[in-house]
Design a protein around this motif. Structure first.
Motif, PDB file in Angstrom:
ATOM      1  N   PRO A 168     -14.781  -6.982  -0.552  1.00  0.00           N
ATOM      2  CA  PRO A 168     -14.351  -5.889   0.316  1.00  0.00           C
ATOM      3  C   PRO A 168     -12.880  -5.551   0.066  1.00  0.00           C
ATOM      4  O   PRO A 168     -12.078  -6.416  -0.279  1.00  0.00           O
ATOM      5  CB  PRO A 168     -14.570  -6.448   1.721  1.00  0.00           C
ATOM      6  CG  PRO A 168     -14.601  -7.931   1.549  1.00  0.00           C
ATOM      7  CD  PRO A 168     -15.158  -8.196   0.193  1.00  0.00           C
ATOM      8  N   VAL A 169     -12.549  -4.288   0.245  1.00  0.00           N
ATOM      9  CA  VAL A 169     -11.194  -3.793  -0.001  1.00  0.00           C
ATOM     10  C   VAL A 169     -10.504  -3.543   1.336  1.00  0.00           C
ATOM     11  O   VAL A 169     -11.116  -3.016   2.272  1.00  0.00           O
ATOM     12  CB  VAL A 169     -11.229  -2.511  -0.854  1.00  0.00           C
ATOM     13  CG1 VAL A 169      -9.851  -1.873  -0.961  1.00  0.00           C
ATOM     14  CG2 VAL A 169     -11.780  -2.830  -2.240  1.00  0.00           C
ATOM     15  N   SER A 170      -9.241  -3.934   1.414  1.00  0.00           N
ATOM     16  CA  SER A 170      -8.473  -3.797   2.649  1.00  0.00           C
ATOM     17  C   SER A 170      -7.132  -3.139   2.369  1.00  0.00           C
ATOM     18  O   SER A 170      -6.725  -2.985   1.214  1.00  0.00           O
ATOM     19  CB  SER A 170      -8.219  -5.176   3.282  1.00  0.00           C
ATOM     20  OG  SER A 170      -9.409  -5.884   3.478  1.00  0.00           O
ATOM     21  N   LEU A 171      -6.454  -2.789   3.448  1.00  0.00           N
ATOM     22  CA  LEU A 171      -5.042  -2.462   3.374  1.00  0.00           C
ATOM     23  C   LEU A 171      -4.260  -3.761   3.447  1.00  0.00           C
ATOM     24  O   LEU A 171      -4.475  -4.576   4.354  1.00  0.00           O
ATOM     25  CB  LEU A 171      -4.631  -1.548   4.525  1.00  0.00           C
ATOM     26  CG  LEU A 171      -5.062  -0.081   4.447  1.00  0.00           C
ATOM     27  CD1 LEU A 171      -4.581   0.673   5.677  1.00  0.00           C
ATOM     28  CD2 LEU A 171      -4.527   0.584   3.183  1.00  0.00           C
ATOM     29  N   ILE A 172      -3.363  -3.970   2.498  1.00  0.00           N
ATOM     30  CA  ILE A 172      -2.618  -5.223   2.422  1.00  0.00           C
ATOM     31  C   ILE A 172      -1.133  -4.898   2.295  1.00  0.00           C
ATOM     32  O   ILE A 172      -0.740  -3.977   1.556  1.00  0.00           O
ATOM     33  CB  ILE A 172      -3.108  -6.069   1.235  1.00  0.00           C
ATOM     34  CG1 ILE A 172      -4.544  -6.557   1.512  1.00  0.00           C
ATOM     35  CG2 ILE A 172      -2.183  -7.244   0.968  1.00  0.00           C
ATOM     36  CD1 ILE A 172      -5.213  -7.252   0.362  1.00  0.00           C
ATOM     37  N   GLY A 173      -0.306  -5.632   3.011  1.00  0.00           N
ATOM     38  CA  GLY A 173       1.128  -5.413   2.950  1.00  0.00           C
ATOM     39  C   GLY A 173       1.894  -6.619   3.443  1.00  0.00           C
ATOM     40  O   GLY A 173       1.308  -7.640   3.829  1.00  0.00           O
ATOM     41  N   THR A 174       3.211  -6.507   3.454  1.00  0.00           N
ATOM     42  CA  THR A 174       4.052  -7.595   3.962  1.00  0.00           C
ATOM     43  C   THR A 174       3.976  -7.637   5.484  1.00  0.00           C
ATOM     44  O   THR A 174       3.710  -6.616   6.131  1.00  0.00           O
ATOM     45  CB  THR A 174       5.511  -7.392   3.527  1.00  0.00           C
ATOM     46  OG1 THR A 174       5.983  -6.153   4.063  1.00  0.00           O
ATOM     47  CG2 THR A 174       5.636  -7.372   2.007  1.00  0.00           C
ATOM     48  N   PRO A 175       4.216  -8.796   6.078  1.00  0.00           N
ATOM     49  CA  PRO A 175       4.214  -8.881   7.551  1.00  0.00           C
ATOM     50  C   PRO A 175       5.206  -7.918   8.195  1.00  0.00           C
ATOM     51  O   PRO A 175       4.899  -7.329   9.246  1.00  0.00           O
ATOM     52  CB  PRO A 175       4.595 -10.345   7.813  1.00  0.00           C
ATOM     53  CG  PRO A 175       4.187 -11.072   6.583  1.00  0.00           C
ATOM     54  CD  PRO A 175       4.410 -10.117   5.453  1.00  0.00           C
ATOM     55  N   ILE A 194      -0.162   2.381  -2.133  1.00  0.00           N
ATOM     56  CA  ILE A 194      -0.305   2.219  -3.583  1.00  0.00           C
ATOM     57  C   ILE A 194      -1.798   2.169  -3.878  1.00  0.00           C
ATOM     58  O   ILE A 194      -2.520   1.328  -3.333  1.00  0.00           O
ATOM     59  CB  ILE A 194       0.391   0.938  -4.066  1.00  0.00           C
ATOM     60  CG1 ILE A 194       1.881   0.986  -3.708  1.00  0.00           C
ATOM     61  CG2 ILE A 194       0.208   0.765  -5.570  1.00  0.00           C
ATOM     62  CD1 ILE A 194       2.580  -0.343  -3.883  1.00  0.00           C
ATOM     63  N   LEU A 195      -2.255   3.068  -4.751  1.00  0.00           N
ATOM     64  CA  LEU A 195      -3.690   3.258  -4.974  1.00  0.00           C
ATOM     65  C   LEU A 195      -4.074   3.010  -6.428  1.00  0.00           C
ATOM     66  O   LEU A 195      -3.244   3.157  -7.335  1.00  0.00           O
ATOM     67  CB  LEU A 195      -4.090   4.693  -4.623  1.00  0.00           C
ATOM     68  CG  LEU A 195      -3.866   5.158  -3.186  1.00  0.00           C
ATOM     69  CD1 LEU A 195      -4.158   6.657  -3.085  1.00  0.00           C
ATOM     70  CD2 LEU A 195      -4.758   4.375  -2.232  1.00  0.00           C
ATOM     71  N   LEU A 231       2.264  -7.004  -7.515  1.00  0.00           N
ATOM     72  CA  LEU A 231       3.719  -7.141  -7.530  1.00  0.00           C
ATOM     73  C   LEU A 231       4.386  -6.054  -6.704  1.00  0.00           C
ATOM     74  O   LEU A 231       5.367  -6.310  -5.983  1.00  0.00           O
ATOM     75  CB  LEU A 231       4.233  -7.099  -8.972  1.00  0.00           C
ATOM     76  CG  LEU A 231       3.810  -8.271  -9.874  1.00  0.00           C
ATOM     77  CD1 LEU A 231       4.285  -8.033 -11.309  1.00  0.00           C
ATOM     78  CD2 LEU A 231       4.347  -9.591  -9.342  1.00  0.00           C
ATOM     79  N   MET A 232       3.869  -4.829  -6.798  1.00  0.00           N
ATOM     80  CA  MET A 232       4.477  -3.719  -6.070  1.00  0.00           C
ATOM     81  C   MET A 232       4.295  -3.873  -4.562  1.00  0.00           C
ATOM     82  O   MET A 232       5.216  -3.589  -3.782  1.00  0.00           O
ATOM     83  CB  MET A 232       3.880  -2.397  -6.562  1.00  0.00           C
ATOM     84  CG  MET A 232       4.227  -2.080  -8.010  1.00  0.00           C
ATOM     85  SD  MET A 232       3.400  -0.608  -8.651  1.00  0.00           S
ATOM     86  CE  MET A 232       4.338   0.675  -7.819  1.00  0.00           C
ATOM     87  N   VAL A 233       3.127  -4.345  -4.138  1.00  0.00           N
ATOM     88  CA  VAL A 233       2.892  -4.540  -2.707  1.00  0.00           C
ATOM     89  C   VAL A 233       3.815  -5.625  -2.165  1.00  0.00           C
ATOM     90  O   VAL A 233       4.317  -5.538  -1.035  1.00  0.00           O
ATOM     91  CB  VAL A 233       1.411  -4.889  -2.442  1.00  0.00           C
ATOM     92  CG1 VAL A 233       1.192  -5.279  -0.995  1.00  0.00           C
ATOM     93  CG2 VAL A 233       0.526  -3.697  -2.798  1.00  0.00           C
ATOM     94  N   ARG A 234       4.080  -6.652  -2.961  1.00  0.00           N
ATOM     95  CA  ARG A 234       4.964  -7.736  -2.526  1.00  0.00           C
ATOM     96  C   ARG A 234       6.389  -7.260  -2.262  1.00  0.00           C
ATOM     97  O   ARG A 234       7.134  -7.904  -1.526  1.00  0.00           O
ATOM     98  CB  ARG A 234       4.972  -8.845  -3.581  1.00  0.00           C
ATOM     99  CG  ARG A 234       3.757  -9.742  -3.501  1.00  0.00           C
ATOM    100  CD  ARG A 234       3.559 -10.611  -4.720  1.00  0.00           C
ATOM    101  NE  ARG A 234       4.771 -11.307  -5.144  1.00  0.00           N
ATOM    102  CZ  ARG A 234       4.794 -12.158  -6.174  1.00  0.00           C
ATOM    103  NH1 ARG A 234       3.678 -12.390  -6.861  1.00  0.00           N
ATOM    104  NH2 ARG A 234       5.904 -12.756  -6.514  1.00  0.00           N
ATOM    105  N   GLU A 235       6.776  -6.129  -2.870  1.00  0.00           N
ATOM    106  CA  GLU A 235       8.127  -5.603  -2.646  1.00  0.00           C
ATOM    107  C   GLU A 235       8.315  -5.103  -1.214  1.00  0.00           C
ATOM    108  O   GLU A 235       9.439  -4.952  -0.738  1.00  0.00           O
ATOM    109  CB  GLU A 235       8.420  -4.482  -3.639  1.00  0.00           C
ATOM    110  CG  GLU A 235       8.578  -4.948  -5.075  1.00  0.00           C
ATOM    111  CD  GLU A 235       9.731  -5.926  -5.237  1.00  0.00           C
ATOM    112  OE1 GLU A 235      10.844  -5.594  -4.768  1.00  0.00           O
ATOM    113  OE2 GLU A 235       9.517  -7.014  -5.802  1.00  0.00           O
ATOM    114  N   GLY A 236       7.203  -4.778  -0.521  1.00  0.00           N
ATOM    115  CA  GLY A 236       7.285  -4.469   0.899  1.00  0.00           C
ATOM    116  C   GLY A 236       7.584  -3.035   1.256  1.00  0.00           C
ATOM    117  O   GLY A 236       7.893  -2.738   2.417  1.00  0.00           O
TER     118      GLY A 236
END
Length: 298
Positions: A168-175, A194-195, A231-236
């Motif tokens: 399953p695909v979710s929206l994921i991001g930094t806290p 980011i898609l 990596l890009m999502v980890r940048e927040g």
């Protein structure tokens, strides 16, 4: 019935690859006349002309094309045998796996992990484009291809597609970016995303979802590589549209968090094989294990 002379077949195979008798004779260090005799003997044995001459070039006849297809398979199998038994006195099974360059590294590792501690197995993992990998699979240079893109199959390209996992695909991001909010619609109103690039199945599902929700989210980036998205999502600075397996380590460490799942959107991971008279039994074991894990977690 007289047996096929494989020396004749190898000479034919060499000429078919070069398309030029003199060039092949020079490369193999034999005379053109000797090379012609070998090919003529093969033609006599098969009962068909294998080449037709057009100017100075040799072109395969229909029978020649069929013979070349079989020769490719025969000599690729021979190379595979030599590779498997290359250590003197030791049978070491080679497993050649191709993986789409943009595929989740975590998924690749989970697939090959059962082999990494085995001393009787040598794993060859090669990445590339879908076209490159499928061509290598057809020529027997690979035993299996891992991908998230189902190949087109027909009578001439009889790929066998094994569905290993559907994540399953979710929206994921930094806290810090998500805060206390986990609702998809609210997050998409607040934050850029980011898609995957257009044409990807996940991207198509996402576009349909936001249309149903009457949303026009800001697109921060379109990326075709899951490792780069991670990596890009980890940048927040933006949310990622990703299956959780891609950022499994970050979710475990708490550096990223998962919002609500995106309804009806999933990433499918596939193993592609092709019809072979002597399939690699280790590949079957890997596929069976991956599929069993899928059913166990269903």
């Amino acid at each position: 019935m007289a047996e096929l002379n494989y020396n004749h077949l190898r000479y034919f195979w060499a000429v078919a690859q070069d398309g030029n008798l003199s060039r092949t004779a020079e490369r193999l260090n034999v005379s053109q006349s000797a090379l012609s005799v070998q090919i003529r003997k093969l033609e006599d044995r098969l009962g068909h002309a294998l080449f037709e001459r057009r100017g100075r070039a040799l072109h395969l006849t229909e029978a020649g094309r069929i013979t070349l297809d079989h020769a490719d398979a025969i000599f690729a199998t021979g190379d595979e045998l030599l590779g498997t038994l290359k250590e003197t006195g030791t049978a070491r099974q080679a497993v050649r796996i191709g993986a789409l360059a943009t595929l989740s590294r975590n998924f690749q590792i989970s697939f090959v992990e059962p082999l990494l501690a085995r001393t009787d197995i040598e794993v060859v993992l090669r990445s590339g484009s879908q076209g490159e990998l499928l061509n290598a699979l057809q020529s027997l240079a690979l035993d299996v291809v891992l991908t998230n893109q189902a190949p087109v199959t027909d009578a001439l390209t009889p790929f066998i597609v094994h569905k290993l996992s559907q994540q399953p695909v979710s929206l994921i991001g930094t806290p810090a970016l998500l805060g206390e909010t986990r609702a998809v619609a609210e997050l998409l109103r607040r934050h850029p995303v980011i898609l995957p690039i257009a044409g990807n199945g996940v991207r198509g599902g996402f576009d349909a979802l936001v249309d149903r929700l009457d949303l026009r989210p800001q697109i921060a980036a379109e990326v075709d590589d899951m490792a780069m998205m991670r990596l890009m999502v980890r940048e927040g600075h933006a949310l990622g549209v990703l299956p959780a397996i891609v950022v499994r380590d970050e979710l475990g460490a708490g550096t990223l968090v998962e919002a609500e799942g995106l309804p009806g959107i999933a990433e499918t991971f596939l193993a592609v094989t092709t019809q072979r008279r002597f399939p690699n039994p280790v590949v079957r074991q890997l596929i069976d294990r991956a599929m069993q894990d899928r059913f166990d977690h269903a």
